[in-house]
Scaffold this motif. Sequence first.
Motif, PDB file in Angstrom:
ATOM      1  N   SER A  60      -3.851  -7.859  -4.526  1.00  0.00           N
ATOM      2  CA  SER A  60      -4.206  -9.038  -3.725  1.00  0.00           C
ATOM      3  C   SER A  60      -4.015  -8.752  -2.242  1.00  0.00           C
ATOM      4  CB  SER A  60      -3.347 -10.240  -4.132  1.00  0.00           C
ATOM      5  OG  SER A  60      -3.498 -10.532  -5.498  1.00  0.00           O
ATOM      6  N   GLY A  61      -4.942  -9.257  -1.440  1.00  0.00           N
ATOM      7  CA  GLY A  61      -4.842  -9.050   0.003  1.00  0.00           C
ATOM      8  C   GLY A  61      -3.557  -9.615   0.573  1.00  0.00           C
ATOM      9  N   ASP A  62      -3.153 -10.806   0.117  1.00  0.00           N
ATOM     10  CA  ASP A  62      -1.926 -11.414   0.635  1.00  0.00           C
ATOM     11  C   ASP A  62      -0.700 -10.587   0.261  1.00  0.00           C
ATOM     12  OD1 ASP A  62      -3.223 -13.542   1.841  1.00  0.00           O
ATOM     13  OD2 ASP A  62      -3.130 -14.800   0.043  1.00  0.00           O
ATOM     14  N   VAL A  63      -0.701 -10.016  -0.937  1.00  0.00           N
ATOM     15  CA  VAL A  63       0.431  -9.181  -1.356  1.00  0.00           C
ATOM     16  C   VAL A  63       0.511  -7.925  -0.494  1.00  0.00           C
ATOM     17  CG1 VAL A  63       1.382  -7.808  -3.250  1.00  0.00           C
ATOM     18  CG2 VAL A  63       0.394 -10.068  -3.710  1.00  0.00           C
ATOM     19  N   LYS A  64      -0.635  -7.326  -0.213  1.00  0.00           N
ATOM     20  CA  LYS A  64      -0.651  -6.131   0.649  1.00  0.00           C
ATOM     21  C   LYS A  64      -0.110  -6.468   2.037  1.00  0.00           C
ATOM     22  CE  LYS A  64      -4.501  -3.755  -1.646  1.00  0.00           C
ATOM     23  NZ  LYS A  64      -5.895  -3.260  -1.490  1.00  0.00           N
TER      24      LYS A  64
END
Length: 538
Positions: free
Chosen positions: A329-333
């Motif tokens: 996920s982009g937010d996790v990255k």
Amino acid sequence: MIDMGDDGEIADVSQVCHARGYDLVLGFGQAGMSDNRTRRSKRRFEVAVNMRFNVVVAREILRQLAFLQHPFDSEKLGWTIFTQFYVLRVVAISVRVSYAPTRDMIRMLGSALDKVSYAPKISGDPALRGDPAFSDIIDLTKLLAPTKSLRKTAVKGALNDILLRGHIDGNFLDTEGKRKSLRNDIGNFDNISFSDPLFDTPLDPEISKFISALDLNSATINHWRDWYQSFLDGKPLDWELQRRVALIDDAIWEAGPEAVAAEIERIKAEVLTEKLPVAEAIELNPETGKFRAVPIKVENAPYMSALLSQISDALEDCLGGHNGLSDASGDVKKLNRVLTKYRDDPQNAELTLTRVAGSLRGQLHDSRELPDNEYNLALLNAVEEGVRGIRANHPEVAENREQLARQAFKTLSPEEKQVLEEALPILTAISEAELAEDFAQDIPELINDAALPLANGAPPLPGADAATRVFSRISKMALLKDQYDTFTRKGAEWFDSDTRKTVQLAGLVGGGVIAVGVKFGPKLLELVQIGLRLLGVL
């Protein structure tokens, strides 16, 4: 016409310079006012009338600029092209004076007008002396110079004189078509504004020739073309940018058009840096010859560490179950970047966490892409706590957020995305590892975010955190361009380095040894232009 007041100080026109709707017939005095209040009202009214008069004059000056003979054509003008550049300077200052006069600006206008008024006598060039547009611009500009304001009746007479001046001169103003725009400005006097297109009729062929001439001259294409087009369209460039350009020092103008163009590019980079404040320094490392980002010091380090640990724990809990988030996920990255790379970088941690908080809120409460269970809500709460904690302990970061919150980003055009893609190998090649890594992550994100359609049908916008970081850093690098050029010319070992090979392979700069170190500058300046357009400055 500038009202300097009885004490020699410029009147406070901040509330009336650009106001619309003052009744020129009735004024706004009324029975029962005290004498002092009546005088103040009368003075404010006269200032407003004179400011609108100045706008009419400045718009007419802009129109006549396009009718200069052989505009900025060095082959036909010879060395007298420098006089045309001084005329350009006079017009730029005149426009800014008419928008909002200051003592420095009025002084600068007088100095520039003195220099250009005597140019025909000094040069002895009959073509210059016989240029009706040149003479007309000088005469119109002088109407802005008096230090006492005209009364309402005198303004009406002055406007009539301006309208009828072509009948006396017998020059290009004789045709009704070329007077129509001026006549309409006078008819719309109470509501006159630079937000109105400059011409009311289809553009005269001479106007198109003038724009083409600006495009062909290397000293005018990067600013003056956009500047003039903005008035043609009724969408003036940022007035603060125009103020700084108008105040460029005499010594720089005397150094020639190229020196002025270089100073304007420096000013643009400076404006972009101020529009996108980021609490970090961009430096040129003398040991490597590459740029690096230096973050501000972490304050209250134990508390900051505790906040990040809280985010880390909440993230681990979310990833350990069926909560809609994954390592891909982009937010996790982004959160992992904060927990590792930005752990000791308050500004970039705040930028990234703010973006993630907004994204999580949207997915939890708007689109419902994520279940609003206790784990996801706990993660959102931890991220928001992190944002608040960073701002509370780093006032500079909090102040920057307040300014950034007022910024509205425009969409990136396909051409601008391509420029960013082409610039990426250069930016990474001239940056140290950590800064290069940020560019390698932020620029693709910036391009991709701007390419994806939004669920509500609104135009796609670039990510604010990526855009802020990329263009703030680019603007600071552009301000260090001269230092970089000097270093790369002196550092002979650089010419055999991987940086040189990478830049050459990018195909964006010249292949000559010296050129490699110098010609990356235009690409940076092009990126600064994109940043300013993204913010609506250009």
